[in-house]
Design an enzyme around this catalytic site. Sequence first.
Site, PDB file in Angstrom:
ATOM      1  N   LYS A  59       0.829  -1.200   0.000  1.00  0.00           N
ATOM      2  CA  LYS A  59       0.000   0.000   0.000  1.00  0.00           C
ATOM      3  C   LYS A  59       0.865   1.253   0.000  1.00  0.00           C
ATOM      4  CE  LYS A  59      -3.923  -2.220   0.189  1.00  0.00           C
ATOM      5  NZ  LYS A  59      -3.393  -3.519  -0.230  1.00  0.00           N
ATOM      6  N   ASP A  60       0.295   2.341  -0.490  1.00  0.00           N
ATOM      7  CA  ASP A  60       1.015   3.603  -0.609  1.00  0.00           C
ATOM      8  C   ASP A  60       1.562   4.071   0.737  1.00  0.00           C
ATOM      9  OD1 ASP A  60      -1.346   3.612  -2.694  1.00  0.00           O
ATOM     10  OD2 ASP A  60       0.230   4.890  -3.531  1.00  0.00           O
ATOM     11  N   ARG A  61       2.763   4.634   0.684  1.00  0.00           N
ATOM     12  CA  ARG A  61       3.345   5.199   1.904  1.00  0.00           C
ATOM     13  C   ARG A  61       2.695   6.530   2.249  1.00  0.00           C
ATOM     14  NH1 ARG A  61       9.716   6.917   2.919  1.00  0.00           N
ATOM     15  NH2 ARG A  61       9.374   7.867   4.970  1.00  0.00           N
TER      16      ARG A  61
END
Length: 338
Positions: free
Chosen positions: A76-78
């Site tokens: 998942k996106d940081r």
Amino acid sequence: MSELPYAHGGPPLQGVMRAQAEDFQVDEVLGFAADGSGEHALLTVEKRGANTEWVAQQISRFACVPPMAVGFSGLKDRHALTRQAFSVHLAGRKDPDWSAMPVQGVSVLAAARHSRKLKRGVHRANQFRIRLRDVCGDRAAAEHRLRQLRELGAPNYFGIQRFGHGADNLRAARELFAGKRMGRSQRGFALSAARSALFNAVLARRVVDQTWNEALPGEVFMLAGTHSIFGPQTLDAQLLERLQQHDIDPTGPMWGAGELRTRDLVAELERDAVLHDEDLAAGLAAAELRQERRSLRMMPVDLDAVWQDTDCLELRFTLPSGCFATSLIREMGRFRES
């Protein structure tokens, strides 16, 4: 990514994306519930400003288990607020007090016992809630674009995240294929970036030709919502109707060793599209990755847009696992990240 062609014409809006982590929210949809018993703890974890692999490392340290004992399905996106599942192998042990895990920006929202370790890609979908700020442009054209995306979908490009900061992962792939030695993790990111770049090149060619959501002679199809593929076969009326109804999608190559499954016009197009980067194709084949397929089209589910202010647009939608929200949003506008 800025050089990739658009499917529905130039994007009608511009603005800012990810002004703050809460502007980019992602909820993983596993598609199944915990068994209620077993040697693994299945956690629902909320993270802010942290990448998935780093969070997995913090979980392993807190639970006093080796890193390989922690599993997750998707990266998942940081720069986002995300909620996703992790599994932790606790053979013969009770759960620690997950609420006491001292990791800033990370909290365990729920925990239950499960019989299996989470493997990559097993989740069904991701739900997105994305706020775009300082938005300006043609609102009427934006409403039309939303209808196009609901009805026709968008090209299933790999997003810029796949290639690393400043395309570092793609540069690493070229170094790997030139003989540089790498650790397992870096090698994996490099190979993935190389495959993604070649897939995007094939898809871009079909977007230019306006065939990314059509069937061509020699096509291999994927059953929507699955990774099951079939074909090539004769393009009859029934097959074309299934494509029109979004029951199946045309696919592109995840490059590797061996022959393409596609035939005729599609195989010729795919080979021609990767000629500009034969070194990547040769490197992937030498690495003995097998030829795989990926859908050329992504169809958002429940795509909705709400203006929260005169210049703040919130988008809500669900995408199948493996699809990039940023690749959908780029069809709406050019949004710089703050």
